[in-house]
Structure formats: C-alpha cells, structure tokens
Design a protein around this motif. Structure first.
Motif, short mmCIF file in Angstrom:
data_model
loop_
_atom_site.label_atom_id
_atom_site.label_comp_id
_atom_site.label_asym_id
_atom_site.label_seq_id
_atom_site.Cartn_x
_atom_site.Cartn_y
_atom_site.Cartn_z
N GLY A 186 -6.62 5.97 -9.12
CA GLY A 186 -7.14 7.17 -8.49
C GLY A 186 -8.05 6.89 -7.31
O GLY A 186 -8.78 7.76 -6.87
N SER A 187 -8.01 5.66 -6.78
CA SER A 187 -8.84 5.37 -5.63
C SER A 187 -7.96 4.86 -4.50
O SER A 187 -7.30 3.83 -4.63
N PHE A 244 -12.39 -0.62 -7.57
CA PHE A 244 -12.96 0.61 -7.03
C PHE A 244 -12.69 1.80 -7.95
O PHE A 244 -12.77 2.94 -7.52
N GLY A 245 -12.30 1.54 -9.19
CA GLY A 245 -11.86 2.62 -10.07
C GLY A 245 -13.02 3.47 -10.54
O GLY A 245 -14.15 3.00 -10.66
N ARG A 246 -12.71 4.72 -10.82
CA ARG A 246 -13.73 5.61 -11.33
C ARG A 246 -13.61 5.79 -12.84
O ARG A 246 -14.56 5.79 -13.56
N LEU A 262 -8.97 3.75 -1.57
CA LEU A 262 -9.57 2.51 -1.08
C LEU A 262 -9.16 1.35 -1.97
O LEU A 262 -8.80 0.27 -1.50
N GLY A 263 -9.17 1.61 -3.31
CA GLY A 263 -8.77 0.58 -4.26
C GLY A 263 -7.34 0.14 -4.02
O GLY A 263 -7.04 -1.05 -4.00
N SER A 264 -6.44 1.12 -3.81
CA SER A 264 -5.05 0.77 -3.54
C SER A 264 -4.94 -0.08 -2.28
O SER A 264 -4.19 -1.05 -2.23
N PHE A 265 -5.73 0.28 -1.26
CA PHE A 265 -5.62 -0.43 0.01
C PHE A 265 -6.11 -1.87 -0.14
O PHE A 265 -5.39 -2.82 0.19
N VAL A 266 -7.30 -2.04 -0.68
CA VAL A 266 -7.86 -3.38 -0.83
C VAL A 266 -7.00 -4.19 -1.80
O VAL A 266 -6.66 -5.36 -1.55
N GLY A 267 -6.60 -3.54 -2.91
CA GLY A 267 -5.76 -4.22 -3.90
C GLY A 267 -4.46 -4.70 -3.27
O GLY A 267 -4.00 -5.81 -3.54
N SER A 268 -3.85 -3.87 -2.42
CA SER A 268 -2.58 -4.23 -1.79
C SER A 268 -2.74 -5.47 -0.92
O SER A 268 -1.91 -6.38 -0.94
N ILE A 269 -3.82 -5.48 -0.12
CA ILE A 269 -4.02 -6.64 0.76
C ILE A 269 -4.24 -7.90 -0.08
O ILE A 269 -3.64 -8.96 0.19
N ILE A 270 -5.06 -7.79 -1.13
CA ILE A 270 -5.32 -8.96 -1.99
C ILE A 270 -4.00 -9.46 -2.59
O ILE A 270 -3.68 -10.65 -2.53
N VAL A 271 -3.22 -8.51 -3.15
CA VAL A 271 -1.96 -8.92 -3.80
C VAL A 271 -1.00 -9.49 -2.76
O VAL A 271 -0.29 -10.47 -3.02
N GLY A 272 -1.01 -8.91 -1.54
CA GLY A 272 -0.16 -9.44 -0.47
C GLY A 272 -0.47 -10.90 -0.19
O GLY A 272 0.43 -11.74 -0.07
N PHE A 276 0.84 -1.20 0.00
CA PHE A 276 0.00 0.00 0.00
C PHE A 276 0.87 1.25 0.00
O PHE A 276 0.62 2.19 -0.76
N LEU A 277 1.92 1.25 0.85
CA LEU A 277 2.81 2.42 0.89
C LEU A 277 3.42 2.65 -0.50
O LEU A 277 3.57 3.78 -0.95
N LEU A 278 3.78 1.55 -1.18
CA LEU A 278 4.37 1.66 -2.51
C LEU A 278 3.35 2.15 -3.52
O LEU A 278 3.60 3.11 -4.27
N SER A 279 2.19 1.48 -3.55
CA SER A 279 1.27 1.73 -4.66
C SER A 279 0.42 2.96 -4.45
O SER A 279 -0.10 3.52 -5.42
N ALA A 280 0.27 3.43 -3.20
CA ALA A 280 -0.50 4.66 -2.99
C ALA A 280 0.16 5.81 -3.74
O ALA A 280 -0.53 6.61 -4.38
N GLY A 281 1.50 5.86 -3.68
CA GLY A 281 2.22 6.91 -4.39
C GLY A 281 2.04 6.77 -5.90
O GLY A 281 1.80 7.76 -6.61
N PHE A 282 2.12 5.54 -6.39
CA PHE A 282 1.94 5.29 -7.82
C PHE A 282 0.53 5.69 -8.26
O PHE A 282 0.34 6.37 -9.27
N SER A 283 -0.45 5.29 -7.46
CA SER A 283 -1.84 5.57 -7.77
C SER A 283 -2.11 7.07 -7.75
O SER A 283 -2.86 7.60 -8.56
N LEU A 284 -1.45 7.75 -6.80
CA LEU A 284 -1.61 9.20 -6.68
C LEU A 284 -1.13 9.89 -7.96
O LEU A 284 -1.84 10.71 -8.55
N ILE A 285 0.08 9.52 -8.38
CA ILE A 285 0.67 10.17 -9.55
C ILE A 285 -0.08 9.77 -10.83
O ILE A 285 -0.38 10.59 -11.68
#
Lengths: 290, 332
Positions: free
Chosen positions: A238-239, A285-287, A241-251, A19-28
């Motif tokens: 851009g979500s 959760f994407g828009r 919540l999506g990054s968070f749930v996605g991270s846990i699933i991928v983990g 999540f820490l990794l992908s939140a930044g990616f998702s943000l940008i």
C-alpha cells in the motif's frame, strides 16, 4: 568499469519495469486486500497481446505504441471482468481469492500456450528508441532510459491520482470505511472495479514495455509474479514509494545476482526479502503489518 | 445420528478391505501404480490439511518441502549412501528446512502467510532449477533402485503398494489421534480465536510452529515415497503448480476433515492420469476446477456431499411423516 556501468543501467531499467508491474499489484493488494495471483499472467498477456497486434491481427499491423495502448486496454478490461464476475463474490475471503486467482493464472498460462505455442515471440524495440545516448564516456540505450522515464512519470501520476484528486480521495474512503463511503454517496463497488482494472492495466502495460528485452514466452508469468511479490514485501504494501524503492533494489539485486552468482541468483534475490521480513515485517515503507 | 455413524464405520471397513485386497481386483500393474500414487499424495494432502484445515494457515510452498526431501534423498543416494541413511538424511534435512520455513512464514498469518510461503516455494524451485552442480538442473537426479529391506523387494509394484499402504495407514491413525488430542483442539483454537487463545495462556506461535513441523514430517514422508516411486526428481516437482495441486486435493476433498484430503488426492491423481492420457490441457482443467469449486462448493466435495445427503434424507423423512400424518387424519 564498463561492465559495472552496463550492469547498473540494466538494473535501473529493470527496476523501472518492476515498478510498472508491482505498482498495480501493490494497488490491488494494498487497497483492496486482494492477493491477485493472476498479476504475472496479466503481465504475460500484455506482452502476448502486444506482440500479436504488432505482428498483425486480421491483416492490420500496429506500431509499438498503438499496440501497447490497445493491449493495455484489453488487459484492463480483462481485469475488470475478473473483478466483476468472480472476485466480487468473495469479499474478504483471502483463501478463496487466492484459489480463484491461482486457478485463473493456470487457465491463462495454458491458454497462451495453446494460442501462441511454446516458442518465445520477440517484440521489436520501437524505432524511436533504437539508438544510444552518449553521456560523457558512456553510451546508454534509449529504450532503457525510456523505461526509467516512463516509470518515473507513472509514479508521479499515480501519486497525484491517489493523493491529490477527488477519485483518489473516494478510493481511499471506500477502502478505509466502505459502509460510510456508501452512505455519503460513493459507489464503492464501481470504484473497486476501477482500481482492479487500473492495476491490471499497469501489469499489461509493463508486459509489453518489457517485451523488447524479455520477449513473450511460456513461463513469463511465473517468472514475474514472485518478483512483484518480493518488491511488495520489501517495499511495504500500500505504499507507492515502497514499490518504487523496492523495485529499484530488486532490479539491482536481480541483475547483479544473475551476473555474479548465476547458480544462486534466486537465492540471492530472495535473501533481502527474508532479512526485511525478519527485521521489519511491514516492509521498508509499509503502513500495515502484512 | 447413530445410524449415520454406523453406516460410516461400515463404509470405512469396506474401504479398508478394498485397499488391502486391491492388487487382487485391480486389472493391471498400471492401476496398482496409480493406487500407490493416490496413497502417497494422500499422505502429502493430510500433512498440508493440518495447516490449511485445522490451523487456518494456507501454504503455497509445500511442494518445495516435498521436493527438498526428494532431492536430499536422491542426492545422498547418488553419492553412494545406503538407503537407510539416505532416507533418514532426507527426513532430517527436510525437517530442518521446515523449521526455517515455519519460522519465516509464521511472522504473518492470513494473506501474509500465503505470500511468504509462495515466495519461499519459489526460492526452492529457483535453487532446484539453477543450482545445477547439486540438483542437475532440468535433467534432475535419477534414483537407480528402490530398497529391498529384509529381501522384500520394493521394485515390484505390489510390494511398493503394500509398503505405501502401511505407511499411509500409520499416517492416517497418527493424524486422527493428533486432531482429536488437546493439541489438535488448541490448534483449531488458534485458527478461530488466536487472541482469546493467547489470553487463555496458550503460546499461539509455538502451537502453529509445531503444527508446521508435523505437517512437514508428513510431507517429507510423502516426498521419500515419491522419489522412490518415480525414481527421478526434477524442478517441476517443486513448482507452484505442484503446490497448487496438493492444495486442490485438500480444498476439493474438504479442508478440516480427515477423509477429505484422501478423497481429494484420489480425485486429482485419477483425473490427472486419465486426462493426460487423452489431452494435454491438464493445467487448464486444474485451473477451471479451482474456480468452480471455490464458487460452487466452497466447503469441499466430502462435506458438500454429506450436506446434500443429509438434506435429501431429512426432506425424505419429512415427506414421509407428512404422508403418514395425512393418512392418520384421513383414517380418523
């Protein structure tokens, strides 16, 4: 039973790191539409910088947390420079942005190899997080619990920042309608630099936080970038919540795949991504449609 | 303009002649082998350029398709299959993989397409690296011998070079015909105006899909030549770096041109061979070239040079006509 429990704890902790990794990616990617292929490199640089500060630079050795703060700041600064000097010249040109960030990622990988050599560098677990916490019959490593806690704190913090503060409102306005935002006096170009630095800093921070379990090694960038991609495709761009749930699933998929089907670990990892792409191309959760 | 295209035709015939007699003027086997490499990478780059240049679809996973062909061919050969069957098997497996690849990646365009192909390329890399019982992992697969059809032994550098040259010329002619055909025009239409093409009754998805398949076929042919050239295949071939190298060939030479990818392939292969002889920092240089080209000459070296040339030619003509006019004035 213990086997499954350990695997579950590892999965959740790895999810927190992702999540820490992908939140930044998702943000940008989600806000500025920049496919930042240096994201894995920024993660790796965070790990290497942190390791160097802990081992000592110029005779000064820092503890884990100071090293983490300094490494994060350094990577964020690097991100700001990349945005200011290069990406700024290529607005809206996805191909050019991909090529430039890809080129930078090769340069970063070779730079790391040149400076730190080919051997992995271990990063010590911070002393405060060495032990275990007992909960009933099971014992959980404090370090992994801390990563989960930090990920949750960052998730809430980012959500507050983007949804509840003036800065967040300005960023969203600058993304949705840059011209109108400029008219009402928002300095959009500076906001973009801030967003990019924030995303880069998150990647660098994830790099050093992951250090004690992953260590810093050549190729770390190429291992982490696809994971960030999968999280973002799975969760939706851009979500948060999506990054968070996605991270846990991928983990979970990553750890269980490695343990149960080592030969096909990669295939198992990317399979859910393919399923999501087939049935829900915008992500869970994407828009926007990717 | 006719003077320009005449000069172009002369240059093309001269280049073709130079290629045909290349083994006679190259100083050694090493250079002939480098020339073979340039040619099969040029086929690869021509294939990728169909998508990148003419289709506007940037694939970052093409090394995966290239690798699948090479792995399939090498694996079949290691199972004791004959050369013909191994080559055909490699091509068929690769085309199957390309169809899956295209079906998944074409759910998106633009950044989405790039991201999905990147992820798919990484899957293939991961499989090559980890599925050791098939691919041998890091040890790769060795190919014992090159084929010798009708007693024409491809083990020798010259024979291999000529075979590659013939296949390259066929590929070049095929791509030229394709690009100038109605289908090629339709592909360019889907790149520039997908919604208008849709409204005109073209099936945009199908056009893109078949462009992917054609691109995959060229990639696969290059892959077969590659595996016979090196007689070895390892996960490195399918990595993101390899995908980026071939993309650099297309971008450096000039996307959406016929000659660009060929010039790009020559440039990258030669620089890579020269640089690796002196320093280890190839990846750094590769990255720096990417950044420099995108910032300084985004249209690629071939169109960029043509632009500079025309610019210079026009400036020269203008200056001459001004001096002539000035002389005429002075005389009167």
């Amino acid at each position: 039973m213990t086997f499954w429990l350990i695997l579950t704890v590892n999965s959740v902790a790895f999810g927190g790191l992702l999540f820490l990794l992908s939140a930044g990616f998702s943000l940008i990617f989600g806000l500025m539409r920049i496919p930042n292929l240096t994201h894995g490199s920024l993660f790796m640089l965070g790990a290497y910088f942190g390791a160097s500060f802990m081992l000592g630079v110029g005779g000064v050795q820092l503890n884990f947390w100071l090293a983490a703060i300094l490494a994060t700041a350094l990577v964020a600064l690097l991100g700001a420079l990349i945005e200011r000097l290069l990406l700024r010249r290529l607005p809206g040109d996805a191909l050019a942005q991909v090529l430039v960030t890809l080129g930078l990622s090769f340069m970063a990988a070779d730079f790391c190899l040149m400076v730190w050599g080919g051997d992995p560098i271990n990063i010590e677990t911070p002393s405060a997080l060495v032990g275990f916490t007992r909960m009933g019959p099971a014992a959980f490593p404090n370090y992994k619990l801390a990563i989960v806690a930090i990920a949750v704190v960052f998730a809430v913090g980012l959500w507050m920042l983007l949804d509840k503060t003036r800065l967040g409102a300005m960023i969203r306005a600058g993304v949705d309608d840059p011209d109108m935002a400029r008219v009402v006096g928002i300095r959009v170009s500076r906001l973009f630099t801030i967003v990019f630095a924030l995303g880069a800093g998150l990647a660098g921070f994830a790099g050093i936080m992951g250090g004690p379990s992953l260590s810093a090694y050549p190729g770390l960038d190429q291992d982490m970038l696809p994971l960030a991609l999968v999280v973002v495709i799975l969760g939706g761009t851009g979500s948060l919540l999506g990054s968070f749930v996605g991270s846990i699933i991928v983990g979970f998929i990553y750890n269980f795949g490695q343990a149960l089907l080592p030969e096909l670990a990669y295939f198992v990892l990317f399979l859910p991504m393919l399923l999501v792409l087939i049935f829900r191309p915008q992500g869970l959760f994407g828009r926007h449609i990717l | 303009m006719s003077g320009m295209s005449n000069a172009r035709n002369v240059a093309l015939v001269a280049a073709l002649a130079a290629l045909v007699i290349l083994p006679f003027w190259m100083p050694g086997i090493y250079y002939i082998n480098v020339a073979s490499q340039v040619l099969f990478y040029a086929i690869f780059a021509l294939g990728l350029n169909l998508l990148v240049g003419y289709g506007g679809l940037v694939s970052l996973g093409h090394a995966g398709l290239f690798g699948i062909t090479a792995y399939a061919t090498a694996y079949l050969l290691s199972m004791g299959t004959g050369h013909t069957a191994a080559i055909l098997g490699g091509l068929v497996i690769s085309l199957g993989a390309t169809a899956i690849f295209a079906a998944l990646a074409l759910r998106a365009t633009g950044i989405g397409f790039i991201m999905i192909t990147l992820a798919l390329g990484q899957i293939i890399w991961g499989l090559a690296y980890r599925w050791i019982s098939i691919t041998g992992g890091d040890n790769g697969i060795n190919v014992k011998a090159r084929p010798a059809p009708f007693g024409f032994d491809l083990g020798a550098p010259n024979e291999f070079y000529y075979t590659t040259l013939i296949i390259f010329l066929i590929a070049l002619v095929a791509v030229t015909i394709f690009v100038r055909s109605p289908f090629g025009a339709a592909l360019k239409g889907t790149r520039d105006q997908p919604r208008r093409m849709n409204a005109l009754g073209y099936h945009v998805w199908a056009i893109r899909f078949w462009a992917c398949m054609l691109s995959g076929l060229l990639t696969a042919i290059a892959g077969v030549l590659f595996v016979y050239y090196t007689q070895f295949i390892s996960p490195q071939t399918t990595s993101l770096t390899s995908s980026a190298e071939v993309l650099l060939m297309v971008i450096a030479g000039g996307p959406a041109t016929l000659l660009g990818p060929i010039v790009g392939a020559a440039l990258v292969v030669i620089v890579k061979n020269v640089v690796s002889g002196y320093i280890e920092r190839w990846n750094f240089l590769l990255g720096a070239i990417f950044v420099a080209i995108v910032i300084l000459m985004p249209e690629g070296l071939v169109p960029g040079t043509v632009r500079l040339w025309r610019h210079g030619w026009r400036a020269f003509r203008r200056r001459r006509s001004i001096t002539l006019a000035g002389n005429a004035e002075r005389k009167s």
